[in-house]
Design a protein around this motif. Structure first.
Motif, PDB file in Angstrom:
ATOM      1  N   ARG A   2      40.882  35.691  49.162  1.00  0.00           N
ATOM      2  CA  ARG A   2      42.015  35.182  48.338  1.00  0.00           C
ATOM      3  C   ARG A   2      41.503  33.946  47.345  1.00  0.00           C
ATOM      4  NH1 ARG A   2      46.351  35.604  52.815  1.00  0.00           N
ATOM      5  NH2 ARG A   2      46.822  38.064  52.634  1.00  0.00           N
ATOM      6  N   SER A  12      35.299  40.222  44.595  1.00  0.00           N
ATOM      7  CA  SER A  12      36.178  41.275  44.378  1.00  0.00           C
ATOM      8  C   SER A  12      35.389  41.987  45.143  1.00  0.00           C
ATOM      9  CB  SER A  12      36.362  41.701  43.104  1.00  0.00           C
ATOM     10  OG  SER A  12      36.955  40.847  42.238  1.00  0.00           O
ATOM     11  N   ASN A  54      41.163  41.783  45.367  1.00  0.00           N
ATOM     12  CA  ASN A  54      40.975  40.336  44.855  1.00  0.00           C
ATOM     13  C   ASN A  54      40.293  40.525  43.264  1.00  0.00           C
ATOM     14  OD1 ASN A  54      41.404  37.442  45.122  1.00  0.00           O
ATOM     15  ND2 ASN A  54      39.048  37.371  45.624  1.00  0.00           N
TER      16      ASN A  54
END
Length: 82
Positions: free
Chosen positions: A19, A24, A39
């Motif tokens: 987070r 990602s 993400n």
């Protein structure tokens, strides 16, 4: 999000840890279409990238290199570094 687009059941800890990072995570099928992503940068999240390929959201030169590397890995059935 339909079940085939959700992360695996054992991933909540991983996704929670991502987070506040710049990392990602994407899951793509054998046609290199995004099945799910977590993400992602805000610019990519503005549209739904599910179903997109790398060339739909990466710069052209980068996308070509990444796609070629992924095809090579799938053909060799061995991991590699990019």
């Amino acid at each position: 999000m339909s079940p085939e687009r959700e992360p695996p059941d054992d991933s909540p800890g991983l996704l929670r840890a991502l987070r506040n990072t710049a990392v990602s995570v994407f899951y793509q099928d054998c046609a290199l279409r995004v099945v799910w992503a977590q993400n992602v940068p805000a610019a990519w999240a503005a549209g739904d990238i599910v179903g997109a390929t790398d060339k739909d959201f990466l710069p052209p030169g980068v996308a070509e290199r990444v796609i070629a590397a992924k095809h090579a890995v799938m053909a060799a059935a061995h991991s590699d570094r990019l």
